[in-house]
Design a protein around this motif. Structure first.
Motif, short mmCIF file in Angstrom:
data_model
loop_
_atom_site.label_atom_id
_atom_site.label_comp_id
_atom_site.label_asym_id
_atom_site.label_seq_id
_atom_site.Cartn_x
_atom_site.Cartn_y
_atom_site.Cartn_z
N GLN A 1 -17.17 -36.56 49.75
CA GLN A 1 -18.41 -36.14 50.42
C GLN A 1 -19.58 -36.13 49.44
O GLN A 1 -20.68 -36.57 49.77
CB GLN A 1 -18.20 -34.76 51.09
CG GLN A 1 -19.28 -34.41 52.10
CD GLN A 1 -19.54 -35.54 53.12
OE1 GLN A 1 -18.62 -36.01 53.77
NE2 GLN A 1 -20.79 -35.98 53.23
N LYS A 2 -19.31 -35.64 48.21
CA LYS A 2 -20.38 -35.64 47.19
C LYS A 2 -20.84 -37.07 46.93
O LYS A 2 -22.03 -37.35 46.78
CB LYS A 2 -19.87 -35.03 45.89
CG LYS A 2 -19.69 -33.54 45.96
CD LYS A 2 -19.29 -32.98 44.61
CE LYS A 2 -18.82 -31.55 44.75
NZ LYS A 2 -18.14 -31.02 43.61
N HIS A 3 -19.88 -37.98 46.87
CA HIS A 3 -20.23 -39.39 46.62
C HIS A 3 -21.04 -39.95 47.79
O HIS A 3 -22.01 -40.68 47.59
CB HIS A 3 -18.97 -40.24 46.43
CG HIS A 3 -18.19 -39.87 45.20
ND1 HIS A 3 -16.91 -40.29 44.97
CD2 HIS A 3 -18.52 -39.12 44.12
CE1 HIS A 3 -16.48 -39.81 43.82
NE2 HIS A 3 -17.44 -39.10 43.28
N LEU A 4 -20.62 -39.59 49.02
CA LEU A 4 -21.31 -40.13 50.20
C LEU A 4 -22.76 -39.62 50.24
O LEU A 4 -23.67 -40.37 50.61
CB LEU A 4 -20.57 -39.76 51.49
CG LEU A 4 -19.18 -40.39 51.66
CD1 LEU A 4 -18.56 -39.99 53.00
CD2 LEU A 4 -19.22 -41.91 51.55
N ASN A 5 -22.95 -38.39 49.81
CA ASN A 5 -24.33 -37.85 49.76
C ASN A 5 -25.19 -38.69 48.81
O ASN A 5 -26.33 -39.02 49.12
CB ASN A 5 -24.34 -36.39 49.29
CG ASN A 5 -23.70 -35.48 50.32
OD1 ASN A 5 -23.54 -35.86 51.48
ND2 ASN A 5 -23.33 -34.28 49.90
N ARG A 6 -24.61 -39.02 47.69
CA ARG A 6 -25.34 -39.82 46.69
C ARG A 6 -25.62 -41.25 47.22
O ARG A 6 -26.60 -41.88 46.86
CB ARG A 6 -24.51 -39.85 45.40
CG ARG A 6 -24.64 -41.04 44.48
CD ARG A 6 -25.86 -40.93 43.57
NE ARG A 6 -25.94 -42.02 42.60
CZ ARG A 6 -26.47 -43.20 42.85
NH1 ARG A 6 -26.97 -43.48 44.02
NH2 ARG A 6 -26.51 -44.13 41.90
N LEU A 7 -24.71 -41.72 48.10
CA LEU A 7 -24.78 -43.12 48.56
C LEU A 7 -25.45 -43.27 49.93
O LEU A 7 -25.32 -44.33 50.55
CB LEU A 7 -23.35 -43.71 48.61
CG LEU A 7 -22.67 -43.92 47.26
CD1 LEU A 7 -21.18 -44.17 47.45
CD2 LEU A 7 -23.29 -45.09 46.50
N LYS A 8 -26.14 -42.22 50.36
CA LYS A 8 -26.71 -42.18 51.72
C LYS A 8 -27.49 -43.45 52.11
O LYS A 8 -27.42 -43.91 53.24
CB LYS A 8 -27.66 -40.98 51.84
CG LYS A 8 -27.08 -39.85 52.63
CD LYS A 8 -28.12 -38.77 52.84
CE LYS A 8 -27.48 -37.42 52.81
NZ LYS A 8 -28.19 -36.43 52.05
N THR A 9 -28.21 -44.00 51.17
CA THR A 9 -29.09 -45.14 51.51
C THR A 9 -28.34 -46.47 51.43
O THR A 9 -28.94 -47.53 51.60
CB THR A 9 -30.29 -45.19 50.56
OG1 THR A 9 -29.79 -45.21 49.23
CG2 THR A 9 -31.21 -43.99 50.76
N TYR A 10 -27.05 -46.44 51.14
CA TYR A 10 -26.28 -47.69 51.02
C TYR A 10 -25.38 -47.94 52.23
O TYR A 10 -24.88 -47.01 52.85
CB TYR A 10 -25.41 -47.65 49.75
CG TYR A 10 -26.21 -47.79 48.49
CD1 TYR A 10 -26.47 -49.04 47.94
CD2 TYR A 10 -26.75 -46.67 47.86
CE1 TYR A 10 -27.22 -49.17 46.78
CE2 TYR A 10 -27.51 -46.79 46.71
CZ TYR A 10 -27.74 -48.05 46.18
OH TYR A 10 -28.49 -48.17 45.04
N ASP A 11 -25.21 -49.20 52.52
CA ASP A 11 -24.33 -49.63 53.61
C ASP A 11 -23.02 -50.13 53.00
O ASP A 11 -23.05 -51.05 52.18
CB ASP A 11 -25.00 -50.85 54.29
CG ASP A 11 -25.23 -50.56 55.74
OD1 ASP A 11 -24.88 -49.46 56.18
OD2 ASP A 11 -25.76 -51.47 56.42
N THR B 1 -14.65 -44.57 46.47
CA THR B 1 -16.12 -44.44 46.37
C THR B 1 -16.62 -44.63 44.93
O THR B 1 -17.81 -44.93 44.74
CB THR B 1 -16.56 -43.05 46.90
OG1 THR B 1 -15.56 -42.10 46.54
CG2 THR B 1 -16.77 -43.07 48.40
#
Ligand code: GDP
Ligand code: IMO
Ligand code: MG
Length: 418
Positions: free
Chosen positions: A165-175, A109
């Protein structure tokens, strides 16, 4: 004994890999202390070319131990690809390549975060190498990172998932899709366990007590240093000599010679100020004759004349005791070349220091006649054409530091000790 250091004085790609390879037979240990797979260090010998990203450039010398130190950020996938490539040359890397336990891991990530950060910056992007360097160092500083030593912990996977998970939260708007890379990443993590994992500070301090000769190999260049560089267009590590202490775990009074390496002209990859940059035929010619394409990303390197103001600044930051000049052969037959001796501000003020803000700074250039002879024939300084000898004296006189090596070509053998 003390640790010698070899590092770049410009914006990277000064030829560090080549010179470390040349010097490494004199050293028992070669260590990387910062940076990560953003580096691309090229070695050429026996008509073979190798580009190293994480593995130190002493790796092809049988009696040299190579260490990836605590200050490095390591992507296990890239590391294992490199290991496979070098193993084909018949070298058993588990014997002469050790990993420091506090080396930070680059997670899958981190690469996505790197791309997202760049996208959000738009036109002001850093032009990063896209290897996840900035986000990996950000996690280190914000006390969120995973170390190589952690791979031996029972709860490694759990720690990984928390950070992811912290990274995924930051990347929520990305595909994006990291599944394939993640599978490779965990496979590579397993293989890291085959390597000797060391305590960096104990290892280096004991080695010094035993009289071992150690060379610290810099990555990037001083003008990309997180503190000293052209911020924010920098990398995220301490590239300068100070980084050797924190990156390997040794005290400042253990630093010996500091070899500062520079190209006879200047290049830069990525965005950011570059006072001596050329946008004309001379710039194109430097790019073509010097084959100036990034060893990691393949991007065209921006080219310009040597910047003496920046060089003196980098010497000061690092405490350089010996200079090494590379790519002198590229200026061969150029007819002339120039050097920025000072800068002019937008208020027409002449300054002779490297200012914090380089915007609107213009170089004050001095013209030199270049040499015509084929430098590859030169075996010692006295064989150098007069113009090159004068140029060397000029730089030594201006910087008060001796030039001890001149590189006259990319091959290991095209090296003149002065
Ligand atoms: P590093 O990142 O500092 O190790 O440098 P790179 O390997 O990224 O870039 C330096 C490039 O210049 C590589 O392609 C080298 O093979 C090449 N090189 C190194 N020294 C010389 C030299 O003296 N002359 C020429 N022509 N090429 C050189
Ligand atoms: P070596 O060791 C040249 C540049 C990138 C970008 C900036 C930040 O081969 O000399 P990063 O990926 O670190 O976040 O990118 O730094 N950069 C380099 N330029 N040589 C390198 O390494 C570099 N490593 C990073 O182009 O401008
Ligand atoms: Mg490079």
């Amino acid at each position: 004994m003390k640790i010698d250091v070899l590092l770049g004085l410009q914006w990277g790609d000064e030829g560090k890999g080549k010179i470390v390879d040349v010097l490494s037979p004199k050293y028992d240990i070669v260590a990387r202390f910062q940076g990560g797979p953003n580096a691309g260090h090229t070695l050429i010998f026996n008509n073979q070319k190798y580009v190293l990203h994480l593995i130190p450039s002493g790796i092809f010398r049988e009696n040299t131990i190579n260490i990836i130190g605590d200050g490095v950020v390591l992507d296990p996938v890239i590391f294992m690809q490199e290991v496979s490539g070098i193993s084909k040359a018949g070298i058993d890397l588990t014997k002469n390549l050790f990993l420091a336990e506090k080396t930070n891991l680059i997670l899958p990530t981190h690469r996505i975060l790197d791309a997202a950060n760049e996208k959000e910056l738009g036109k002001s992007k850093i032009g990063s190498t896209g290897k996840g360097i900035g986000p990996a160092y950000t996690d280190k500083v914000s006390r969120n990172a995973l170390h190589i030593g952690d791979i031996l912990l029972q709860n490694f996977k759990e720690k990984y998932e928390n950070i992811k998970q912290k990274h995924l939260n930051r990347l929520k708007t990305y595909d994006f899709d990291i599944d394939e890379y993640e599978t490779k990443w965990f496979a590579a993590i397993d293989r890291l366990k085959e390597f000797n994992i060391i305590n960096s500070s104990n290892f280096f301090n004991n080695a010094l007590k035993e009289g071992k000769k150690i060379l610290a190999e810099g990555a990037q260049g001083t003008l990309l240093d997180i503190n000293a560089g052209t911020y924010p267009f920098v990398t995220s590590s301490t590239v300068s000599t100070a980084g050797v202490c924190t990156g390997l775990g040794v005290a400042p009074n253990k630093i010996g010679e500091v070899y500062g390496i520079f190209k006879a002209y200047t290049t830069r990859v990525g965005s950011g100020p570059f006072p001596t940059e050329l946008f004309d035929e001379d710039g194109k010619k430097l790019q073509e004759l010097g084959h100036e394409y990034g060893a990691t990303t393949g991007r065209e390197r921006r080219c310009g004349w040597l910047d003496l103001v920046a060089l003196k600044y980098a010497i000061q930051i690092n405490g350089v005791s010996k200079l090494i000049m590379t790519k002198s052969d590229v200026l061969e037959g150029f007819g002339y070349f120039k050097i920025s001796e000072r800068y002019k501000t937008n208020k027409n003020k002449i300054i002779n220091y490297f200012p914090n803000n380089l915007l609107n700074i213009k170089p004050v250039l001095k013209k030199f006649a270049s040499w015509k002879d084929d430098l590859k024939k030169c075996k010692s300084k006295k064989d150098f054409p007069q113009e090159l000898q004068e140029y060397i004296s000029y730089i030594e006189n201006e910087t008060k530091v001796p030039i001890t090596i001149v590189s006259t070509g990319a091959d290991r053998n095209e090296t003149v000790f002065c």
